[in-house]
Design a protein around this motif. Structure first.
Motif, PDB file in Angstrom:
ATOM      1  N   ILE A  58      39.727  30.016  29.664  1.00 16.57           N
ATOM      2  CA  ILE A  58      39.802  30.445  30.835  1.00 16.57           C
ATOM      3  C   ILE A  58      39.817  32.573  29.518  1.00 16.57           C
ATOM      4  CG2 ILE A  58      41.315  31.572  32.247  1.00 16.57           C
ATOM      5  CD1 ILE A  58      42.213  28.602  32.958  1.00 16.57           C
ATOM      6  N   GLN A  59      40.621  31.613  28.380  1.00 11.23           N
ATOM      7  CA  GLN A  59      40.631  32.842  28.018  1.00 11.23           C
ATOM      8  C   GLN A  59      39.360  33.841  26.894  1.00 11.23           C
ATOM      9  OE1 GLN A  59      42.921  35.439  27.349  1.00 11.23           O
ATOM     10  NE2 GLN A  59      44.210  33.979  28.621  1.00 11.23           N
ATOM     11  N   GLU A  60      38.473  32.516  26.769  1.00  8.35           N
ATOM     12  CA  GLU A  60      37.093  32.891  26.180  1.00  8.35           C
ATOM     13  C   GLU A  60      36.617  33.551  27.171  1.00  8.35           C
ATOM     14  OE1 GLU A  60      33.636  29.655  24.433  1.00  8.35           O
ATOM     15  OE2 GLU A  60      35.361  29.640  23.651  1.00  8.35           O
ATOM     16  N   ALA A  61      36.310  33.081  29.064  1.00 10.62           N
ATOM     17  CA  ALA A  61      34.905  33.683  29.273  1.00 10.62           C
ATOM     18  C   ALA A  61      35.560  34.028  30.358  1.00 10.62           C
ATOM     19  CB  ALA A  61      35.314  32.118  30.516  1.00 10.62           C
ATOM     20  N   MET A  62      36.957  34.786  29.792  1.00 12.52           N
ATOM     21  CA  MET A  62      37.368  36.044  30.249  1.00 12.52           C
ATOM     22  C   MET A  62      36.929  37.510  29.406  1.00 12.52           C
ATOM     23  SD  MET A  62      41.594  35.756  31.645  1.00 12.52           S
ATOM     24  CE  MET A  62      41.532  37.579  31.979  1.00 12.52           C
ATOM     25  N   ARG A  63      37.027  37.046  28.311  1.00 12.63           N
ATOM     26  CA  ARG A  63      36.166  37.860  27.389  1.00 12.63           C
ATOM     27  C   ARG A  63      34.996  38.483  26.801  1.00 12.63           C
ATOM     28  NH1 ARG A  63      40.340  35.136  23.886  1.00 12.63           N
ATOM     29  NH2 ARG A  63      38.991  33.809  23.004  1.00 12.63           N
ATOM     30  N   SER A  64      34.457  36.599  27.521  1.00 17.69           N
ATOM     31  CA  SER A  64      33.167  37.193  27.705  1.00 17.69           C
ATOM     32  C   SER A  64      32.067  37.507  28.720  1.00 17.69           C
ATOM     33  CB  SER A  64      33.145  35.477  27.200  1.00 17.69           C
ATOM     34  OG  SER A  64      32.133  35.046  28.800  1.00 17.69           O
ATOM     35  N   GLY A  65      33.254  38.139  29.540  1.00 17.39           N
ATOM     36  CA  GLY A  65      32.647  38.748  31.339  1.00 17.39           C
ATOM     37  C   GLY A  65      31.748  38.117  32.390  1.00 17.39           C
ATOM     38  N   GLU A  66      32.563  36.385  31.865  1.00 20.29           N
ATOM     39  CA  GLU A  66      32.325  35.350  32.785  1.00 20.29           C
ATOM     40  C   GLU A  66      32.929  35.728  34.567  1.00 20.29           C
ATOM     41  OE1 GLU A  66      32.080  31.839  31.544  1.00 20.29           O
ATOM     42  OE2 GLU A  66      31.223  32.135  29.754  1.00 20.29           O
ATOM     43  N   PHE A  67      33.950  35.752  34.342  1.00 22.38           N
ATOM     44  CA  PHE A  67      35.006  36.607  36.171  1.00 22.38           C
ATOM     45  C   PHE A  67      34.562  37.715  36.332  1.00 22.38           C
ATOM     46  CE2 PHE A  67      38.000  33.245  33.583  1.00 22.38           C
ATOM     47  CZ  PHE A  67      37.375  32.198  34.350  1.00 22.38           C
ATOM     48  N   ALA A  68      34.066  38.768  35.582  1.00 28.13           N
ATOM     49  CA  ALA A  68      33.678  40.106  35.902  1.00 28.13           C
ATOM     50  C   ALA A  68      32.608  40.150  37.454  1.00 28.13           C
ATOM     51  CB  ALA A  68      33.010  40.621  35.039  1.00 28.13           C
ATOM     52  N   ASN A  69      32.523  39.448  37.716  1.00 31.44           N
ATOM     53  CA  ASN A  69      31.309  39.964  39.264  1.00 31.44           C
ATOM     54  C   ASN A  69      31.541  38.988  39.993  1.00 31.44           C
ATOM     55  OD1 ASN A  69      29.684  41.617  37.790  1.00 31.44           O
ATOM     56  ND2 ASN A  69      28.087  39.949  37.120  1.00 31.44           N
ATOM     57  N   LEU A  70      32.541  38.311  40.106  1.00 35.72           N
ATOM     58  CA  LEU A  70      32.955  37.188  40.803  1.00 35.72           C
ATOM     59  C   LEU A  70      33.126  38.112  42.538  1.00 35.72           C
ATOM     60  CD1 LEU A  70      35.367  34.153  39.346  1.00 35.72           C
ATOM     61  CD2 LEU A  70      32.769  34.519  39.852  1.00 35.72           C
ATOM     62  N   LYS A  95      41.247  42.610  43.018  1.00 36.69           N
ATOM     63  CA  LYS A  95      41.980  42.793  44.648  1.00 36.69           C
ATOM     64  C   LYS A  95      42.299  42.228  44.497  1.00 36.69           C
ATOM     65  CE  LYS A  95      37.105  44.365  46.812  1.00 36.69           C
ATOM     66  NZ  LYS A  95      36.362  43.879  48.136  1.00 36.69           N
ATOM     67  N   PRO A  96      44.001  42.351  44.705  1.00 30.64           N
ATOM     68  CA  PRO A  96      44.791  41.425  45.002  1.00 30.64           C
ATOM     69  C   PRO A  96      44.673  39.772  46.353  1.00 30.64           C
ATOM     70  CG  PRO A  96      45.063  42.844  46.578  1.00 30.64           C
ATOM     71  CD  PRO A  96      44.321  43.317  45.429  1.00 30.64           C
TER      72      PRO A  96
END
Length: 132
Positions: free
Chosen positions: A12-24, A29-30
């Motif tokens: 999860i940390q690796e995916a966050m660093r690579s920006g995989e969650f940026a366009n969800l 938003k809360p």
């Protein structure tokens, strides 16, 4: 089991660093958490399943229809509408819906259930916006 949790956290940390969650959808938003505190604990899972399927229990549908009919009757009285036929028709429909609701509650053994009564009060408040 701890190693699996650690491995999942690392991925999860690796995916966050690579920006995989940026366009969800909903990013930044809360979270909109469902408040199921008004639903008795033993009914929560079935409520959630039915809600996700787009279904409502018949008693909730009947309660909503009763609230709508009550609002229409109030509107008739406020507007000074002298059409007693329309008012009688609404009153008859409301009576039939209330009878069906009472019958359903008796059939399901919910008529004297305190948890269900509290749940019913919470639904009524949500539908009408009036706290008792």
């Amino acid at each position: 089991m701890a190693i699996l949790s650690w491995l999942a956290e690392q991925r999860i940390q690796e995916a966050m660093r690579s920006g995989e969650f940026a366009n969800l959808p909903g990013h930044g938003k809360p979270l909109e958490l469902e408040d199921l505190s008004g639903v008795p604990e033993e009914l929560r899972m079935s409520y959630k399943i039915m809600k996700n399927a787009g279904l409502l229990p018949e008693e909730l549908t009947l309660r909503a229809e009763c609230v709508t009919l009550e609002e229409l009757l109030v509107a008739c009285h406020r507007s000074g509408n002298n059409d007693t036929g329309e008012r009688k028709e609404l009153e008859t429909k409301l009576s039939l819906k209330r009878l069906r609701l009472q019958q359903l509650l008796q059939e399901r053994g919910l008529e004297g259930n305190a948890a269900y009564a509290d749940y019913g009060d919470a639904i009524r408040q949500r539908l009408t916006g009036i706290e008792e």
